[in-house]
Design an enzyme around this catalytic site. Structure first.
Site, PDB file in Angstrom:
ATOM      1  N   GLY A 180       2.864  -2.541  45.242  1.00 52.62           N
ATOM      2  CA  GLY A 180       2.073  -1.529  44.924  1.00 52.62           C
ATOM      3  C   GLY A 180       2.354  -1.304  43.457  1.00 52.62           C
ATOM      4  O   GLY A 180       3.455  -1.438  43.199  1.00 52.62           O
TER       5      GLY A 180
ATOM      6  N   ASP B 185       3.887  16.605  51.259  1.00 50.10           N
ATOM      7  CA  ASP B 185       2.798  15.946  50.604  1.00 50.10           C
ATOM      8  C   ASP B 185       2.264  15.074  51.678  1.00 50.10           C
ATOM      9  O   ASP B 185       2.224  13.701  51.362  1.00 50.10           O
ATOM     10  CB  ASP B 185       2.973  15.451  49.277  1.00 50.10           C
ATOM     11  CG  ASP B 185       1.994  15.134  48.613  1.00 50.10           C
ATOM     12  OD1 ASP B 185       2.084  14.546  47.611  1.00 50.10           O
ATOM     13  OD2 ASP B 185       0.877  15.401  49.226  1.00 50.10           O
TER      14      ASP B 185
ATOM     15  N   GLY C 275       1.587   1.489  40.130  1.00 46.27           N
ATOM     16  CA  GLY C 275       1.262   2.811  39.681  1.00 46.27           C
ATOM     17  C   GLY C 275       1.497   3.394  38.434  1.00 46.27           C
ATOM     18  O   GLY C 275       1.899   2.595  37.541  1.00 46.27           O
TER      19      GLY C 275
ATOM     20  N   LYS D 101      11.640   0.433  44.231  1.00 48.56           N
ATOM     21  CA  LYS D 101      10.745   1.205  43.401  1.00 48.56           C
ATOM     22  C   LYS D 101      11.045   1.466  42.017  1.00 48.56           C
ATOM     23  O   LYS D 101      12.165   1.665  41.835  1.00 48.56           O
ATOM     24  CB  LYS D 101      10.258   2.637  43.952  1.00 48.56           C
ATOM     25  CG  LYS D 101       9.331   3.256  43.234  1.00 48.56           C
ATOM     26  CD  LYS D 101       8.658   4.830  43.665  1.00 48.56           C
ATOM     27  CE  LYS D 101       7.794   4.847  44.854  1.00 48.56           C
ATOM     28  NZ  LYS D 101       7.328   6.291  45.098  1.00 48.56           N
TER      29      LYS D 101
ATOM     30  N   HIS E 236       6.243   0.124  39.609  1.00 48.62           N
ATOM     31  CA  HIS E 236       5.794  -0.657  40.603  1.00 48.62           C
ATOM     32  C   HIS E 236       6.784  -0.705  41.858  1.00 48.62           C
ATOM     33  O   HIS E 236       7.990  -0.145  41.603  1.00 48.62           O
ATOM     34  CB  HIS E 236       5.550  -2.257  40.179  1.00 48.62           C
ATOM     35  CG  HIS E 236       4.814  -2.374  38.689  1.00 48.62           C
ATOM     36  ND1 HIS E 236       4.631  -3.428  38.454  1.00 48.62           N
ATOM     37  CD2 HIS E 236       4.200  -1.467  38.235  1.00 48.62           C
ATOM     38  CE1 HIS E 236       3.726  -3.317  37.361  1.00 48.62           C
ATOM     39  NE2 HIS E 236       3.545  -2.166  37.294  1.00 48.62           N
ATOM     40  N   VAL E 237       6.325  -0.845  42.949  1.00 49.81           N
ATOM     41  CA  VAL E 237       7.261  -0.982  44.270  1.00 49.81           C
ATOM     42  C   VAL E 237       7.146  -2.514  44.574  1.00 49.81           C
ATOM     43  O   VAL E 237       6.075  -3.268  44.664  1.00 49.81           O
ATOM     44  CB  VAL E 237       6.753  -0.261  45.208  1.00 49.81           C
ATOM     45  CG1 VAL E 237       7.501  -0.462  46.607  1.00 49.81           C
ATOM     46  CG2 VAL E 237       6.425   1.245  44.861  1.00 49.81           C
TER      47      VAL E 237
HETATM   48  C1  FH5 Z   1       2.682   5.887  48.290  1.00 54.70           C
HETATM   49  C2  FH5 Z   1       3.492   4.699  48.121  1.00 54.70           C
HETATM   50  O1  FH5 Z   1       4.747   4.716  47.622  1.00 54.70           O
HETATM   51  N1  FH5 Z   1       2.430   3.448  48.370  1.00 54.70           N
HETATM   52  C3  FH5 Z   1       3.315   2.380  48.798  1.00 54.70           C
HETATM   53  C4  FH5 Z   1       3.370   1.120  47.587  1.00 54.70           C
HETATM   54  C5  FH5 Z   1       4.203   0.322  48.164  1.00 54.70           C
HETATM   55  N2  FH5 Z   1       5.094   0.990  48.862  1.00 54.70           N
HETATM   56  C6  FH5 Z   1       5.895   0.647  49.966  1.00 54.70           C
HETATM   57  C7  FH5 Z   1       7.267   1.238  50.429  1.00 54.70           C
HETATM   58 CL1  FH5 Z   1       7.772   2.750  49.249  1.00 54.70          CL
HETATM   59  C8  FH5 Z   1       7.960   0.928  51.342  1.00 54.70           C
HETATM   60  N3  FH5 Z   1       7.517   0.005  52.351  1.00 54.70           N
HETATM   61  C9  FH5 Z   1       6.470  -0.622  52.108  1.00 54.70           C
HETATM   62  N4  FH5 Z   1       5.661  -1.639  52.787  1.00 54.70           N
HETATM   63  C10 FH5 Z   1       4.549  -1.834  52.043  1.00 54.70           C
HETATM   64  C11 FH5 Z   1       3.613  -2.692  52.385  1.00 54.70           C
HETATM   65  C12 FH5 Z   1       3.745  -3.720  53.672  1.00 54.70           C
HETATM   66  N5  FH5 Z   1       2.663  -4.450  53.722  1.00 54.70           N
HETATM   67  C13 FH5 Z   1       2.086  -5.350  54.568  1.00 54.70           C
HETATM   68  N6  FH5 Z   1       1.708  -4.011  52.510  1.00 54.70           N
HETATM   69  C14 FH5 Z   1       2.317  -2.997  52.016  1.00 54.70           C
HETATM   70  C15 FH5 Z   1       1.556  -2.517  50.618  1.00 54.70           C
HETATM   71  N7  FH5 Z   1       4.370  -1.160  51.273  1.00 54.70           N
HETATM   72  C16 FH5 Z   1       5.508  -0.494  50.977  1.00 54.70           C
HETATM   73  C17 FH5 Z   1       4.488   2.426  48.924  1.00 54.70           C
END
Ligand code: FH5
Length: 278
Positions: free
Chosen positions: A22, A138, A24, A44, A28-29
């Site tokens: 993700g 939140d 933002g 993150k 990024h994460v």
């Molecule tokens: C509110 C927020 O932090 N959003 C997301 C971005 C990625 N992040 C993740 C975080 Cl912080 C932890 N685990 C995640 N797993 C995923 C993910 C898994 N799949 C198959 N697709 C995704 C997307 N994303 C995360 C958090």
């Protein structure tokens, strides 16, 4: 108690970096793997310049302090953090089944059993947080992730990382704010009961209860608690009863979280394991 992971001085070299999960405003994460343990995590990455610009460094420190001490199956773990010249890195638990709101968008709304199972696990996570004097987690859908077994994980650090296709009401949504926050009077742990009620409504109907085109209309509907239940999809009166007892303007009159877990709609519909198996 802090684990070895907490004490270790991590660096970027400890990790193999994978695909972006993700991106933002603050960074990024990424999917990542710790080289020694082969443990999969979500890394993150936040840009110090962005954090400084938006004066959120203190908020980040507070959130990291809180998050690293929370240990609950329905709260995403923060294993540690480190930083270099330009960036701050948070080492987070990886939720294998991704973001709940995407699932909600795909199937429009959840069955009563699925909604009740999620609400019960969130109520338990919030009882745990309140027990540690942590409030206002939140809990809107954008901040909820799904673990490998289908369990819900509250994954917020005071701001969310926006993934590629953002939810329409994502930016600055008022939908989840209770009257006392919208009217910006001091708020207590009961704000989380309100947000849980909003979430329960959205799980069952696919839209939050006070949604409106203009922010000013959403604001008015919130402070007036203008709660209406559409005729479709058909939702049980027990579910509507629970929602009506959480979306109460006077925060002291909202159904306490432990009473939410005893409500007949939860008792009759939530899977005791906290995992919805379909
Ligand atoms: C509110 C927020 O932090 N959003 C997301 C971005 C990625 N992040 C993740 C975080 Cl912080 C932890 N685990 C995640 N797993 C995923 C993910 C898994 N799949 C198959 N697709 C995704 C997307 N994303 C995360 C958090």
């Amino acid at each position: 108690e802090s684990t070895a992971a907490e004490k270790k001085r991590w660096t970027l070299n400890d990790f193999d970096i994978g695909k972006p999960l993700g991106k933002g405003k603050f960074g990024h994460v990424y999917l990542a793997r710790e080289k020694m343990s082969k443990h999969i995590v979500a890394l993150k990455v936040l840009f110090k310049s962005q954090l400084k610009q938006s004066q959120v460094e203190h908020q980040l420190r507070r959130e990291v302090e809180i998050q690293s001490h929370l240990r609950h199956p329905n709260i995403l773990r923060l294993y540690g953090y480190f930083y270099d010249q330009k960036r701050v890195y948070l080492i987070l638990e990886y939720a294998a089944k991704g973001e709940l709101y995407k699932e909600l968008q795909n199937c429009k709304y959840f069955s009563e059993r699925r909604a009740a199972t999620y609400i019960a696990s969130l109520a338990r996570a919030l009882i745990y947080c309140h027990g540690k004097h942590v409030i206002h987690r939140d809990i809107k859908p954008e901040n909820l992730l799904v673990g490998a077994e289908g369990e819900l994980k509250i994954a917020d650090f005071g701001w969310s990382v926006h993934t590629f296709n953002r939810r329409r009401t994502m930016c600055g949504t008022l939908d989840y704010l209770p009257p006392e926050m919208v009217e910006s009077v001091e708020h207590d742990a009961n704000v989380d009961i309100w947000s849980l009620g909003i979430l329960c409504y959205e799980f069952l109907y696919g839209v939050p209860p006070f949604e409106a085109k203009e922010h000013s209309d959403t604001y008015r509907r919130i402070v007036q608690v203008d709660l209406k239940f559409p005729s479709r999809p058909i939702v049980s009166s027990a579910a509507k009863d629970l929602i009506s007892r959480m979306l109460v303007k006077d925060s002291s009159q909202r159904l306490p979280l432990h009473k939410v877990l005893e409500h007949q709609w939860i008792v009759q519909n939530a899977d005791p394991s906290g995992v919805y198996r379909g």
